[in-house]
Enzyme design. Sequence first.
Site, short mmCIF file in Angstrom:
data_model
loop_
_atom_site.label_atom_id
_atom_site.label_comp_id
_atom_site.label_asym_id
_atom_site.label_seq_id
_atom_site.Cartn_x
_atom_site.Cartn_y
_atom_site.Cartn_z
CG HIS A 19 -1.89 1.08 1.32
ND1 HIS A 19 -3.00 1.05 2.17
CD2 HIS A 19 -1.97 2.28 0.68
CE1 HIS A 19 -3.67 2.18 2.04
NE2 HIS A 19 -3.06 2.95 1.15
CG HIS A 21 -1.28 6.17 -2.47
ND1 HIS A 21 -2.44 5.95 -3.17
CD2 HIS A 21 -1.53 5.72 -1.21
CE1 HIS A 21 -3.35 5.41 -2.37
NE2 HIS A 21 -2.82 5.25 -1.17
CG HIS A 199 -7.60 3.43 -0.15
ND1 HIS A 199 -6.93 2.88 -1.21
CD2 HIS A 199 -6.71 4.21 0.52
CE1 HIS A 199 -5.66 3.32 -1.17
NE2 HIS A 199 -5.51 4.12 -0.14
CD GLU A 202 -7.49 6.52 4.94
OE1 GLU A 202 -8.05 6.54 3.82
OE2 GLU A 202 -6.39 7.08 5.16
CG ASP A 280 -1.50 5.56 2.81
OD1 ASP A 280 -1.75 5.33 1.62
OD2 ASP A 280 -2.34 6.03 3.60
CG ASP A 281 -0.02 8.89 0.57
OD1 ASP A 281 0.04 8.87 -0.66
OD2 ASP A 281 -1.02 8.51 1.21
N1 HPA Z 1 -6.58 7.26 1.47
C1 HPA Z 1 -7.29 7.66 0.42
N2 HPA Z 1 -6.74 8.18 -0.67
C2 HPA Z 1 -5.42 8.29 -0.73
C3 HPA Z 1 -4.64 7.90 0.33
C4 HPA Z 1 -5.25 7.34 1.49
O1 HPA Z 1 -4.62 6.92 2.47
N3 HPA Z 1 -3.36 8.16 -0.04
C5 HPA Z 1 -3.39 8.68 -1.28
N4 HPA Z 1 -4.65 8.76 -1.71
ZN ZN Z 2 -3.65 4.81 0.62
#
Ligand code: HPA
Ligand code: ZN
Length: 333
Positions: A19, A21, A199, A202, A280-281
């Site tokens: 996971h 991006h 996703h 969350e 994630d990011d």
């Molecule tokens: N959630 C939803 N969209 C996203 C995320 C995330 O964690 N990271 C990049 N786009």
């Molecule tokens: Zn994500």
Amino acid sequence: MNKQELKKWVSSQPKVELHLHIEGSLEPELMIELAEKHNVKLPYKSIEEVRAAYNFQDLQSFLDLYYLGASVLIDEDDFYQLMWCYLCQCKADNVVHAEIMFDPQTHTERGIDFSIFMAGFKRAMDQAKQEWGQSCLLIMSFLRHLSEKSAIDTLEAATPHLGDIVAVGLDSAEMGNPPEKFSKVFEIAKNLGLKRVAHAGEEGPPSYVWGALNTLNVHRIDHGVRSIEDPNLIKFLVSSQHPLTVCPLSNTKLKVFEHMHQHNILELLKLGLLVTVNADDPSYFGGYLNDNYHALIDNLPIDQVQLKQLLKNGFYASFLPEKKVDFWLQKLQ
Ligand code: HPA
Ligand code: ZN
């Protein structure tokens, strides 16, 4: 082992990342460099100002800056550099296999063609494979705040590149954009032989996780930490072993949990869910994959057996062929 030893040990182990991006791995240094290169106006004067802006209240406040940052990615070389930097980080973190998400609509909506970003990504991926045997694949994610028609058009535009794309995903603003909105495009993707992730859970409720499972037929849930609110969903996930790609630093930065010691990953693991650790990011949330493991070690009563289970789960949850999974599981100490 004490915490320091555990951190050293986990850093040295082979891992997968499921996971991630790629647009979320854009470091402030590269963002500023590319903004200058292309004359893109950003509301920041320095790298320090960029970092100072990364103070989020929720998912949307992050997404606003994430899309703004992505606006500096324009030519093939920009996408190459972005991917190359991430793959070098994989090497540093012992991430032996990465399943990397990209958001085509973030670029096509600005007039940047598929052929541009795909060529940049591919060049970096081929080079990393050649130089140190890096294994990685691509997941094309649809932006859920846009229409399903836009997602279908995007899948169609991706046709010449489907040989380089393994799965489709669903990201961006979760609340008010349930999985069911994308049932048709996920059905088309399934019929094209693409794997599916989304996703869910969350910020959204457990019903969104059910929707991703039942309507989108996903192989994995990205995040999914709110599944814990529905005992029937937990029962289902334990028996089906659909993986959750959990992102600890992301969840605390976006206030899904106020503090890391409140994170429920250990609880989910103890209940028997197939949970994995991911970044994630990383540029926006304060760290790459090893940093996420270290944050768990620093803040939760996690032991080596549990860490090893999380590492193994990453391989089980991946789209790697069984032989490769077995190979890497044997390398885990
Ligand atoms: N959630 C939803 N969209 C996203 C995320 C995330 O964690 N990271 C990049 N786009
Ligand atoms: Zn994500």
